[in-house]
Design a protein around this motif. Structure first.
Motif, PDB file in Angstrom:
ATOM      1  N   ALA A  78      -6.953  52.314  -8.393  1.00 17.81           N
ATOM      2  CA  ALA A  78      -7.237  51.697  -9.609  1.00 17.81           C
ATOM      3  C   ALA A  78      -8.373  52.271 -10.491  1.00 17.81           C
ATOM      4  N   SER A  79      -8.511  53.502 -10.357  1.00 18.51           N
ATOM      5  CA  SER A  79      -9.664  54.019 -11.142  1.00 18.51           C
ATOM      6  C   SER A  79      -9.155  54.147 -12.822  1.00 18.51           C
ATOM      7  N   ARG A  80      -7.998  54.059 -13.183  1.00 15.52           N
ATOM      8  CA  ARG A  80      -7.500  54.224 -14.262  1.00 15.52           C
ATOM      9  C   ARG A  80      -6.028  53.786 -14.419  1.00 15.52           C
ATOM     10  N   GLY A  81      -5.611  53.747 -15.707  1.00 11.27           N
ATOM     11  CA  GLY A  81      -4.107  53.505 -15.841  1.00 11.27           C
ATOM     12  C   GLY A  81      -3.856  52.033 -15.473  1.00 11.27           C
ATOM     13  N   ILE A  82      -2.469  51.934 -14.778  1.00 12.48           N
ATOM     14  CA  ILE A  82      -1.886  50.704 -14.429  1.00 12.48           C
ATOM     15  C   ILE A  82      -2.791  49.976 -13.344  1.00 12.48           C
ATOM     16  N   GLY A  83      -3.267  50.733 -12.299  1.00  9.66           N
ATOM     17  CA  GLY A  83      -4.192  50.013 -11.387  1.00  9.66           C
ATOM     18  C   GLY A  83      -5.472  49.368 -11.969  1.00  9.66           C
ATOM     19  N   ARG A 102     -11.152  53.331  -5.689  1.00 11.85           N
ATOM     20  CA  ARG A 102     -11.013  54.446  -6.260  1.00 11.85           C
ATOM     21  C   ARG A 102     -11.378  55.694  -5.344  1.00 11.85           C
ATOM     22  N   ARG A 103     -11.131  56.872  -5.808  1.00 13.31           N
ATOM     23  CA  ARG A 103     -11.515  57.922  -4.748  1.00 13.31           C
ATOM     24  C   ARG A 103     -12.901  58.506  -4.959  1.00 13.31           C
ATOM     25  N   GLN A 104     -13.480  58.174  -6.069  1.00 14.46           N
ATOM     26  CA  GLN A 104     -15.040  58.399  -6.118  1.00 14.46           C
ATOM     27  C   GLN A 104     -15.491  57.023  -6.111  1.00 14.46           C
ATOM     28  N   ILE A 155      -0.294  48.942  -3.174  1.00  9.54           N
ATOM     29  CA  ILE A 155      -0.482  50.558  -3.167  1.00  9.54           C
ATOM     30  C   ILE A 155       0.231  50.852  -4.272  1.00  9.54           C
ATOM     31  N   ASN A 156      -0.577  51.278  -5.371  1.00 13.51           N
ATOM     32  CA  ASN A 156      -0.358  51.810  -6.579  1.00 13.51           C
ATOM     33  C   ASN A 156      -0.530  53.239  -6.876  1.00 13.51           C
ATOM     34  N   ALA A 157      -1.402  53.937  -5.986  1.00 11.80           N
ATOM     35  CA  ALA A 157      -1.852  55.270  -6.240  1.00 11.80           C
ATOM     36  C   ALA A 157      -0.478  56.187  -6.336  1.00 11.80           C
ATOM     37  N   LEU A 172      11.711  66.033  -8.638  1.00 10.33           N
ATOM     38  CA  LEU A 172      10.953  65.804  -7.334  1.00 10.33           C
ATOM     39  C   LEU A 172       9.982  64.472  -7.254  1.00 10.33           C
ATOM     40  N   TYR A 173       9.613  64.086  -8.469  1.00 10.08           N
ATOM     41  CA  TYR A 173       8.799  62.781  -8.875  1.00 10.08           C
ATOM     42  C   TYR A 173       9.830  61.635  -8.241  1.00 10.08           C
ATOM     43  N   SER A 174      11.143  61.741  -8.841  1.00 11.09           N
ATOM     44  CA  SER A 174      11.771  60.674  -8.541  1.00 11.09           C
ATOM     45  C   SER A 174      12.458  60.376  -7.120  1.00 11.09           C
ATOM     46  N   SER A 192      10.552  61.648  -4.702  1.00 12.14           N
ATOM     47  CA  SER A 192       9.355  61.057  -3.607  1.00 12.14           C
ATOM     48  C   SER A 192       9.535  59.595  -3.907  1.00 12.14           C
ATOM     49  N   LYS A 193       9.653  58.996  -4.851  1.00 12.02           N
ATOM     50  CA  LYS A 193       9.729  57.438  -5.209  1.00 12.02           C
ATOM     51  C   LYS A 193      10.864  56.694  -4.296  1.00 12.02           C
ATOM     52  N   SER A 194      12.009  57.481  -4.367  1.00  8.45           N
ATOM     53  CA  SER A 194      13.200  57.028  -3.750  1.00  8.45           C
ATOM     54  C   SER A 194      12.895  56.902  -2.025  1.00  8.45           C
ATOM     55  N   TRP A 238       7.642  52.188 -18.541  1.00  9.41           N
ATOM     56  CA  TRP A 238       7.024  53.688 -18.930  1.00  9.41           C
ATOM     57  C   TRP A 238       6.190  53.375 -20.084  1.00  9.41           C
ATOM     58  N   VAL A 239       4.828  53.563 -19.359  1.00  9.43           N
ATOM     59  CA  VAL A 239       3.592  53.007 -19.787  1.00  9.43           C
ATOM     60  C   VAL A 239       2.565  54.492 -20.112  1.00  9.43           C
ATOM     61  N   GLN A 240       1.906  53.984 -21.176  1.00  7.17           N
ATOM     62  CA  GLN A 240       0.969  55.220 -21.955  1.00  7.17           C
ATOM     63  C   GLN A 240      -0.431  55.084 -20.893  1.00  7.17           C
ATOM     64  N   THR A 241      -0.013  55.895 -19.871  1.00  7.78           N
ATOM     65  CA  THR A 241      -1.226  56.336 -19.215  1.00  7.78           C
ATOM     66  C   THR A 241      -1.498  57.815 -19.025  1.00  7.78           C
ATOM     67  N   ASP A 242      -2.195  58.472 -18.206  1.00  3.57           N
ATOM     68  CA  ASP A 242      -2.577  59.717 -18.083  1.00  3.57           C
ATOM     69  C   ASP A 242      -1.142  60.316 -17.760  1.00  3.57           C
TER      70      ASP A 242
HETATM   71  N1  LIG Z   1       3.108  55.595 -16.363  1.00  8.31           N
HETATM   72  C1  LIG Z   1       4.263  55.390 -16.100  1.00  8.31           C
HETATM   73  O1  LIG Z   1       5.146  55.343 -17.037  1.00  8.31           O
HETATM   74  C2  LIG Z   1       4.762  55.117 -14.618  1.00  8.31           C
HETATM   75  C3  LIG Z   1       6.217  54.598 -14.608  1.00  8.31           C
HETATM   76  C4  LIG Z   1       6.576  54.433 -13.157  1.00  8.31           C
HETATM   77  C5  LIG Z   1       5.681  54.398 -12.170  1.00  8.31           C
HETATM   78  N2  LIG Z   1       4.617  54.535 -12.292  1.00  8.31           N
HETATM   79  C6  LIG Z   1       3.578  54.714 -11.255  1.00  8.31           C
HETATM   80  O2  LIG Z   1       2.502  53.809 -11.439  1.00  8.31           O
HETATM   81  C7  LIG Z   1       1.417  54.302 -10.466  1.00  8.31           C
HETATM   82  C8  LIG Z   1       0.345  54.099 -11.412  1.00  8.31           C
HETATM   83  O3  LIG Z   1       0.579  55.448 -12.357  1.00  8.31           O
HETATM   84  P1  LIG Z   1      -0.251  55.516 -13.869  1.00  8.31           P
HETATM   85  O4  LIG Z   1       0.752  55.554 -14.764  1.00  8.31           O
HETATM   86  O5  LIG Z   1      -1.465  54.426 -13.787  1.00  8.31           O
HETATM   87  O6  LIG Z   1      -1.137  57.064 -13.551  1.00  8.31           O
HETATM   88  P2  LIG Z   1      -2.372  57.677 -13.759  1.00  8.31           P
HETATM   89  O7  LIG Z   1      -3.208  57.143 -14.796  1.00  8.31           O
HETATM   90  O8  LIG Z   1      -2.217  59.048 -13.389  1.00  8.31           O
HETATM   91  O9  LIG Z   1      -3.249  56.986 -12.628  1.00  8.31           O
HETATM   92  C9  LIG Z   1      -2.883  57.489 -11.048  1.00  8.31           C
HETATM   93  C10 LIG Z   1      -3.851  56.650 -10.097  1.00  8.31           C
HETATM   94  O10 LIG Z   1      -3.540  57.028  -8.919  1.00  8.31           O
HETATM   95  C11 LIG Z   1      -4.778  57.266  -8.192  1.00  8.31           C
HETATM   96  N3  LIG Z   1      -4.424  58.439  -7.025  1.00  8.31           N
HETATM   97  C12 LIG Z   1      -3.886  59.546  -7.106  1.00  8.31           C
HETATM   98  N4  LIG Z   1      -3.781  60.291  -6.071  1.00  8.31           N
HETATM   99  C13 LIG Z   1      -4.630  59.292  -5.210  1.00  8.31           C
HETATM  100  C14 LIG Z   1      -4.979  59.474  -3.826  1.00  8.31           C
HETATM  101  N5  LIG Z   1      -4.661  60.666  -2.925  1.00  8.31           N
HETATM  102  N6  LIG Z   1      -5.949  58.487  -3.238  1.00  8.31           N
HETATM  103  C15 LIG Z   1      -6.275  57.373  -3.960  1.00  8.31           C
HETATM  104  N7  LIG Z   1      -5.873  57.461  -5.371  1.00  8.31           N
HETATM  105  C16 LIG Z   1      -5.097  58.294  -5.846  1.00  8.31           C
HETATM  106  C17 LIG Z   1      -5.426  57.913  -9.415  1.00  8.31           C
HETATM  107  O11 LIG Z   1      -6.971  58.378  -8.835  1.00  8.31           O
HETATM  108  P3  LIG Z   1      -7.925  59.441  -9.530  1.00  8.31           P
HETATM  109  O12 LIG Z   1      -8.365  58.822 -10.881  1.00  8.31           O
HETATM  110  O13 LIG Z   1      -8.900  59.585  -8.476  1.00  8.31           O
HETATM  111  O14 LIG Z   1      -6.986  60.683  -9.787  1.00  8.31           O
HETATM  112  C18 LIG Z   1      -5.339  56.993 -10.472  1.00  8.31           C
HETATM  113  O15 LIG Z   1      -6.091  55.818 -10.056  1.00  8.31           O
HETATM  114  C19 LIG Z   1       1.750  55.614  -9.795  1.00  8.31           C
HETATM  115  O16 LIG Z   1       2.229  55.252  -8.704  1.00  8.31           O
HETATM  116  C20 LIG Z   1       3.086  56.111 -10.733  1.00  8.31           C
HETATM  117  O17 LIG Z   1       3.816  56.961 -10.208  1.00  8.31           O
HETATM  118  C21 LIG Z   1       3.945  55.130 -13.549  1.00  8.31           C
END
Ligand SMILES: NC(=O)c1ccc[n+]([C@@H]2O[C@H](COP(=O)([O-])OP(=O)(O)OC[C@H]3O[C@@H](n4cnc5c(N)ncnc54)[C@H](OP(=O)(O)O)[C@@H]3O)[C@@H](O)[C@H]2O)c1
Length: 225
Positions: free
Chosen positions: A12-17, A35-37, A77-79, A146-148, A150-152, A179-183
């Motif tokens: 939950a350091s950023r993005g959706i979490g 968060r990791r840090q 579990i969102n990471a 590959l990403y897909s 891993s989620k399947s 599909w969300v505006q994150t990193d």
């Molecule tokens: N954005 C989209 O459009 C989208 C669509 C479908 C599914 N998702 C899924 O939604 C989830 C969140 O994605 P997001 O878009 O918010 O991505 P993001 O902004 O890149 O954030 C990813 C999060 O996962 C954490 N993380 C990664 N590896 C980790 C580890 N080994 N241990 C603990 N935390 C870890 C990151 O922590 P750090 O800051 O430490 O790196 C960060 O908090 C992911 O599972 C992603 O696959 C996203």
């Protein structure tokens, strides 16, 4: 007076979490998040911050032991990571492939087993952030293969938890946030974090006590596997 709901959001350091942690807090939930840090006391102080890298086995085991039995209404579990730029099993290095599948598939499930006791029996939810791309029916072109994949695989291993979650009366969710505006999603994504997490919070609130395993998006629409 109803008892305050409790959520634990992993990654939950950023993005959706981070967005979902804030949204649930605004709705009156008590939220713990990882968060990791480690963070300073001034970083979103309304949230209880814990430190966890889901790929760190020792840390994950100690983390699971910290939690109280039946403490959380929801554990999500969102990471996750997007994985290598070249999304081909032949072009990516073995290290990149292992890292992707460890983070998106195996570590979430291994962690789930370590935190399962902390989900409230009867009404609790154990959820994973999956993706619509995981579905052969929804992702017919195999975008981001590959990403897909891993989620399947995450969805399949989540299903394998069902006998255990059923015996505890829990609900298992595989969530698509849109599909969300994150990193990860990038600036061209159609949804803001706020739009996605409001929907996800609605899903979490409405699925309590349902039981079973559901693959559902942020608008509460069921997805085909
Ligand atoms: N954005 C989209 O459009 C989208 C669509 C479908 C599914 N998702 C899924 O939604 C989830 C969140 O994605 P997001 O878009 O918010 O991505 P993001 O902004 O890149 O954030 C990813 C999060 O996962 C954490 N993380 C990664 N590896 C980790 C580890 N080994 N241990 C603990 N935390 C870890 C990151 O922590 P750090 O800051 O430490 O790196 C960060 O908090 C992911 O599972 C992603 O696959 C996203």
């Amino acid at each position: 007076m109803s008892k305050q709901h409790q959520a634990l959001i992993i990654g939950a350091s950023r993005g959706i979490g981070l967005g979902l942690s804030q949204e649930l807090h605004h709705r009156g939930w008590a939220v713990s998040a990882t968060r990791r840090q480690s963070v300073g006391a001034d970083t979103y102080p309304a949230i209880t911050w814990l430190t966890l890298d889901i790929n760190n086995e020792q840390q994950s085991t100690a983390f699971g032991q910290l939690l109280q039995p039946g403490q959380y209404d929801v554990i999500l579990i969102n990471a996750g990571v997007q994985g290598p730029e070249r999304q081909s099993a032949s072009s990516a290095t073995p290290e990149e492939l292992l890292s992707l599948f460890m983070t998106n598939t195996f570590s979430p499930i291994r962690l789930a087993n370590l935190v399962l006791d902390a989900v409230k029996p009867g009404t609790g939810i154990l959820a994973f952030t999956s993706s619509k791309l995981a579905s052969l029916n929804e992702n017919t072109q195999a975008d981001m293969p590959l990403y897909s994949a891993s989620k399947s695989a995450l969805n399949m291993l989540t299903r394998a938890l069902l006998p255990e979650t059923d015996s505890r009366g829990l609900t298992l969710l595989s969530l698509h946030p849109g599909w969300v505006q994150t990193d990860m999603g990038g600036a061209q994504a159609p949804l803001t974090v706020e739009e996605s997490v409001k929907g996800l919070a609605n899903v979490l609130e409405s699925y309590q006590g349902k039981g079973g395993h559901h693959f559902v998006d942020y608008t509460s629409t069921p997805l085909t596997w």
